[in-house]
Design a protein around this motif. Structure first.
Motif, PDB file in Angstrom:
ATOM      1  N   GLU A  58      -7.020   7.477  -3.723  1.00  0.00           N
ATOM      2  CA  GLU A  58      -6.056   7.622  -4.831  1.00  0.00           C
ATOM      3  C   GLU A  58      -6.530   6.957  -6.112  1.00  0.00           C
ATOM      4  N   MET A  84       0.839  -1.201   0.000  1.00  0.00           N
ATOM      5  CA  MET A  84       0.000   0.000   0.000  1.00  0.00           C
ATOM      6  C   MET A  84       0.867   1.241   0.000  1.00  0.00           C
ATOM      7  N   ARG A  85       0.717   2.068  -1.023  1.00  0.00           N
ATOM      8  CA  ARG A  85       1.484   3.314  -1.076  1.00  0.00           C
ATOM      9  C   ARG A  85       0.703   4.414  -0.386  1.00  0.00           C
ATOM     10  N   LYS A  86       0.556   4.295   0.921  1.00  0.00           N
ATOM     11  CA  LYS A  86      -0.258   5.259   1.655  1.00  0.00           C
ATOM     12  C   LYS A  86       0.501   5.789   2.852  1.00  0.00           C
ATOM     13  N   LEU A  87       0.291   7.051   3.125  1.00  0.00           N
ATOM     14  CA  LEU A  87       0.868   7.686   4.304  1.00  0.00           C
ATOM     15  C   LEU A  87      -0.145   7.578   5.436  1.00  0.00           C
ATOM     16  N   ILE A  88      -0.150   6.422   6.088  1.00  0.00           N
ATOM     17  CA  ILE A  88      -1.093   6.166   7.175  1.00  0.00           C
ATOM     18  C   ILE A  88      -0.348   5.519   8.338  1.00  0.00           C
TER      19      ILE A  88
END
Lengths: 334, 334
Positions: free
Chosen positions: B302, B1-5
């Protein structure tokens, strides 16, 4: 390429045509090739003009900040390529009311060359110009070479503060000083998670393995300062804050403006998660947050990632930030 | 997952905390779990309240449209999951000034069940409610089953028109009629190029082969009406327009409002390229464009893609669209 485009070579002219069609009465082309655009009411009598510009692919940078209380005109280049000298000159001429023109843009070689050329040509006709190049990307060069740094999303603060100063009637040297002071008090740092694809070449701006991130990466894929496995949002926020804050000498009681900027493909939800951590850290430091902007203010098309910009405020800059402004892309206050 | 979480289960509470921290004085939590939020000044004396809500992952939908001249309160669910009945009820109670409450949201089963439950419970305490569910997604069911259609980005027009009607003091039935009339005159259609990843599961909302697109896809990945190779932007714009326009019976001299909405990862430049074609086609039809919005107004994190919404205007709806509005995510007029 997962892009909604027609012929790649038409990308810039077609999005510009779309902007003009969508916002009639706000902007007008001021060069034959349509690559220089100005506020419809430019030049604004008695007011300093502010000209900006550079490569395409960063909306709302640059054209999106042409409006009341912001910039007066912009010169638009191809994707990630400097604006032409002709476009820069047309923008400068369109912005000049006789009160002079500030060229305000990010510190990139091609942009600089062509704006400098435009200023020389304008000077021949008696137009007085000044230049402030934003160098807010703290990750792009060490402090002792700060003048070489690139300009990134912190330029937003420059438009806002210098634009408000011009709008209230400050003379050219005062507007220039405000822009320079804003740049000196702004630091930014970004994180990249995935590149954008350049329409004309079909190539990505950089490559990262899945699950990797790069701290300090530039908005055109310029190398950053640290590459490694993607970390949790709080750890990323900490690294961005620890890159930008130290040079601002923040002390208890200081006030800052915060911009958490999405580079294109990163959701607004994620940006707010980053801001939550930044706000908590600033709170721990006793630093007050005067204003916050969270969203896409300087992008790299569909690049995944974000940047953090801090502007350390004095009373005058705080007041200029709060002044009204409006363009088709940005509106603040009444 | 390319997420900033951070932890996926904290995604919603953390982005909500970020929004509250970023915009102090604009919003406040009105339920113990923080999943119902209202304008800080809610209820607005003498004014009809407007409540909205649904699953997370669509910012600025829903919470971003809580503000002056827009909605009064919102109930927030997990990602792509309906808001709880409790949150819906808390939002309704917070919005009611005694003038009644309009529940205005997209037509999804879970959202409907929990808002209906909330309205029943509120009625026990003498709060009068009405409901308008947006069904603007023309691709989600054929015309003869229009009541089953989903609500998508066209809901923006609903907030704007109903919100302006409430702000000017229209009574509940009039605000409800405005919202229903706006929905009846709005059609949307989307195109998907790449999915979003759901944080809690790590799964994509749909799959497309590289180089494919899907016309009519829903904002949660619901199946569309046509899948095939990605086409040039003008051809995509034509297909979207040809999906939404016929049911509006547009004739020469009619006026519309246009929303070209980015679903998350698609650049603003591309959205303007789409709009350029839509504007040209409408011009050929002799249909005037009263106002245009181009940007991210209803997203799917996204997801790559876009949607087109048209609202066929009468004089009253045009005036309501032009009325001032402001939230931390949207500002119109003074």
């Amino acid at each position: 390429m997962r892009k909604l485009i027609n012929a790649p070579d038409d990308f810039v002219d077609e999005y510009l045509a779309g902007i003009l069609a969508a916002h009639p009465g706000a902007l007008r082309a001021v060069s034959g090739d349509g690559r220089a655009l100005a506020r419809a009411d430019a030049p604004v009598p008695g007011r300093v003009g502010i000209v900006t510009g550079g490569g395409s692919g960063h909306l709302p940078v640059f054209l999106g900040y042409v409006g009341r209380g912001l910039a007066t005109a912009a010169a638009v280049g191809n994707v990630f390529s400097a604006q032409s000298g002709d476009a820069a000159e047309a923008a400068v001429r369109a912005a000049d009311s006789g009160a002079g023109v500030l060229c305000l843009y990010g510190n990139y070689t091609g942009d600089r060359l062509n704006f400098d050329l435009a200023c020389d040509l304008a000077a021949d006709d008696g137009i007085t110009t000044r230049t402030v190049r934003f160098t807010d990307d703290a990750a792009s060069a060490p402090p002792e070479r700060a003048a070489e740094r690139r300009g990134v999303a912190g330029l937003f603060f420059g438009y806002k503060c210098a634009g408000a100063a011009a709008e209230r009637g400050d003379p050219l040297d005062a507007v220039t000083a405000i822009a320079a002071r804003t740049n000196a008090a702004t630091r930014s740092a970004g994180v990249g998670l995935a590149p954008t694809i350049i329409p004309a070449t079909g190539r990505p701006t950089f490559t990262l393995e899945p699950g990797e991130m790069e701290i300090g990466i530039g908005i055109h894929g310029e190398p950053g300062i640290r590459r490694g496995p993607l970390q949790p949002a709080d750890a990323v926020a900490d690294q961005l804050l620890d890159t930008v804050a130290p040079e601002l000498d923040l002390a208890r009681g200081d006030r800052v403006a915060v911009l958490v900027n999405g580079l294109g493909a990163t959701s607004r939800e994620e940006l707010y998660i980053l801001f939550r951590r930044v706000a908590a850290r600033l709170g721990d430091l006793g630093v007050g947050v005067h204003r916050t902007w969270v969203g896409e203010y300087a992008t790299s098309m569909e690049m995944a990632g974000a940047s953090l910009s801090l502007l350390k405020l004095d009373d005058e800059l705080a007041g200029l930030l709060d002044a009204p402004a409006s363009s088709p892309f940005f509106r603040e206050g009444p």
